[in-house]
Design a protein around this motif. Sequence first.
Motif, PDB file in Angstrom:
ATOM      1  N   TYR A  28       0.840  -1.199   0.000  1.00  0.00           N
ATOM      2  CA  TYR A  28       0.000   0.000   0.000  1.00  0.00           C
ATOM      3  C   TYR A  28       0.870   1.243   0.000  1.00  0.00           C
ATOM      4  N   ARG A  32       1.247   4.060  -2.982  1.00  0.00           N
ATOM      5  CA  ARG A  32       0.927   5.492  -2.798  1.00  0.00           C
ATOM      6  C   ARG A  32       2.103   6.359  -3.224  1.00  0.00           C
TER       7      ARG A  32
ATOM      8  N   SER B  72      -9.062   3.477   2.970  1.00  0.00           N
ATOM      9  CA  SER B  72      -8.361   4.757   2.998  1.00  0.00           C
ATOM     10  C   SER B  72      -9.099   5.734   2.096  1.00  0.00           C
ATOM     11  N   GLU B  73      -8.532   6.950   1.965  1.00  0.00           N
ATOM     12  CA  GLU B  73      -9.229   7.988   1.210  1.00  0.00           C
ATOM     13  C   GLU B  73      -9.451   7.596  -0.242  1.00  0.00           C
ATOM     14  N   ASN B  74      -8.480   6.797  -0.814  1.00  0.00           N
ATOM     15  CA  ASN B  74      -8.673   6.390  -2.206  1.00  0.00           C
ATOM     16  C   ASN B  74      -9.408   5.066  -2.320  1.00  0.00           C
ATOM     17  N   ARG B  76      -9.068   2.209  -0.780  1.00  0.00           N
ATOM     18  CA  ARG B  76      -8.391   0.925  -0.743  1.00  0.00           C
ATOM     19  C   ARG B  76      -8.126   0.542   0.698  1.00  0.00           C
TER      20      ARG B  76
END
Lengths: 890, 112
Positions: A28, A32, B72-74, B76
């Motif tokens: 993750y 990002r 999360s914000e996106n 995922r």
Amino acid sequence: MSKRLWRRLRALVKRGELDRQLDEELRYHLEREEELHRAAGMSHEEARRAALREFGGVTRAKEECREARGVRLFEDLWQDVRYGLRTFCRKPGFALVAVLTLALGIGANAAIFSVVNGVLLKSLPFPEAERLVALFETNESGRETAVAFPDYLDWRAGADAFEEMGARMPAGGVLTGDEGPERVTGRYVTASFFRTLGVRPAAGRFFTEEEDRPGGANVLVLSHELWLRRYGADPGVVGRAVTYNGASWTVAGVMPPQFDFYGVNSLNNQFFIPLGQLSDQKWMHERDSHVVMVTARLKPGVPLEQARAQLEAVAARLAGQFPESNGGGGVRLRSYLDDYVGEARPALLMLMAAVGAVLLIACANVANLLLVRAAGRRKELALRVALGAGRGRVVRQLLTESLLLAAGGGALGLLFAWWGVGALLRLAPDALPRTESISLDGRALLFTFALTLLTGVAFGLIPALQTSKADLNDAMKSGGAGGGTNTGGRWLRSGLVVTEVALSLVLLVGAGLLLRSFWQLMRVEPGFEARDVLTLRLRLPDGKYAEAEQCAAFLKEVKRRVEALSGVRQVSLATGFPFGRASELGYRLEGRPEPRQPSDLPDAYAQWVSPEFHRTLGIRLLAGRYIEESDGTDSPQVALVDDDFVRRNFPGASPRDALGKRLRFGSEEDPWCEIVGVVGHVRQSGLDEEGRPGIYRPWTQLRRSMAVSALRAMDLVVKTSVEPTRLAEPIRGEVQALDRDQPLGNVHALAWYVEQTLAPRRFSMTLAAAFACAALALGAVGLYGVLSYTVAQRTREIGIRVALGARRGDVHRLVIRQGMGLALAGVAAGLLASLALTRLMSSLLYGVSATDPGTFALIALLLLLVALAACYLPARRASKVDPLIALRCE
Amino acid sequence: MGLDKRTDLLQQGTLELLVLRLLRTGRLNGWDIMQRIRVVSGDVLSITPGALYPALHRLEERGLVKAEWASSENNRQAKFYRLTPVGRRQLEAERETWERFAGAIEAILRDA
């Protein structure tokens, strides 16, 4: 704490799940980052690489995360174990040597510890046995003696530090009846004796105070063993009458099984009769008749010192009150355990120390092997470090490996120990107390386990730290297994070898001193010929043989019959014999000043013997004559003395000068007797005794008042022309043909008695020598190993030397010099350590000083010779180095 | 471990304190924390994700933070960390210590 442990265990169990989560978490993050970089205009590939770069080592981060969760510990352990086993399998020779060496060390330690544990450490089979103490009196010269009965009574009344106090005295006689005649030995004991020890009868009861008085009922307590064997464990035996020494005695009770009072197998534990019944005897009132042994139980929490102070106060009071008998006397106290096993302690502790040293040497050896092996593994380890293993991690792996070796050694060692304990028990002399409590028990197992762990760390830690310190770059650069040696390692290896040699030397010196002692002892002239002599005790029950004449007639008849047996050369009768028993009596010489009190009379060993006695035992005649048949009851009273007697009483005189002088024993009733012969001195109680002079009197001239009791327990001393014990049965047959109720006791060859006194020394000497030899062998192997390794390391250097013109001899000397340098350093350190340590074993030595220069020198020489031999092979190998091959192989 | 072991050790405590401080206002995932550290400390503290994640796991192991998976914000799934009461107390205590220490350093530097 438990919460954390729980988390760790869960982490362990759900390892897969947690690892997946960790991967997910990190992915993750990377994604990002990647998005961020792409947004800044990077290509897909560039962004990915930048993200990874910035992350700073994904694999290592994962490792650290796992480590943080504590999973690592278990995982790594398992991994290390598997890895270790694999490496061992690849080079089984190394593992085998290491495990065997360790097994030897650990096994020997476990075995000796089992003995020490059984004899010195295990608690005694009495309730709160640590409160039991043995009490003695001391005379004016500080020598320990038994206790006078009136003194015992005063102690018991006058010291409140004790909960109870009991007295005892040996007793012996004959049991007759339907079960057949049997000679038994037991003890006269006070009723308080049983309370002192805290024992309970297995059946019936012990004595009452009323029975423990003159005129009390005839009651006795049987040992459990006697009850089983003689009375077939008959529960109805309690209350039954048995015939003891011709009188009827009622069985009051039976002792518990395995009653271990100064030895389970102590013959004096066969039966118990009340001591108090004798207290109307004259000698029970005399304060200079030291006849009883005393055991007491301290009150809970009272220290021995307090009890000692109280008894000393009583003794001082008695000394003032009865200066004749008690003046200058004192008391001595020691714990029952000390009194019981104290004599075995120095030898056992010496053996424990010796065997500990052997283990240390074994550890040093294995450590050296590991160092050599680690040197060959530097590249592999460096690689592991480069791949992200921390130094702690590498140390842990190496330690796991050494613990694996130790575990192998421990397991095999336990097998050795099991076998060793059996062998030790077979080898152990009868004089070693408490052998029945020696076994490889839980405590010994625990000891072995702890020892194994400790050993693993001891020999593993230093090599592990040393190896893991190795410089990474250096290791990687310098190529293969034979890469450059670091000086630290060399020093360490040398240090270990020097230590090994030093320890071996200490052990060898110790064993050498014991050997010398034994040799000195064997050279001691005992003063008699023990070969082909059989001794046995005739004990006549008092009921049947009330008169001295009856006894004498019976004895003469026995003697006549035995003399007629084939294989018998000579038969004599005596009240005792060397290494058997003897009376210790005070004597006076005519015309010498009378001492202040009777107890100050000089002592001698006194024997009443038949005329053949000295010839039977080959005791030399130095002057005058032996005892003859003509020395009868009514003829002039005569005595023989030995040359020690002459030396002490007529300094500077020849044996002849003693003839015609007169002596008499301490009692008023004893007659003056003329010295008619002087014989050689005989060691009465052991080869190492300082001795007392001997006085011999004709058995026909036994003083009236003691004749019956002496004649009821005479020894038959038989010189044979065949193996002595083969005559035991024929003689028994002759005796029982004369009197069916007559048992024979103590049937042993005289040589057996001599061996009994030597056995404890032989035991500790044999073991110490065995351990010293093991140490020597291990030390030699250690030296050999280190030199071989160095030669292998220096092949190239040696090759260059040879190429530059060094001769074989030079190379040879080079290696020998290095090895002998180590050996000399070890010998020097060992000699210093021995000087400091052998003093501790001086109580085990005889006729040799603890710092005997001869032994020290000889052992040092021996060790250097062995070292030279150990150096020889590596040196030869070095001198055979072919410069071409040596230079090419690098 | 590598040559930077010493600096790691020095920074480890600081890093953990920083993480606890950031979590005081609410739950965050590893990446969020990373961004905020960059913002807060600029380039003074060179903290890499390679150091941050082990630190988070250590805090979790010690029970100072608690982790949970959430969107999360996106949109995922990401792993979010949150202060536990124990962590909150630890933060207070550490902050005091830190302030005293920093104060002392500052005082010395001022005097010098």
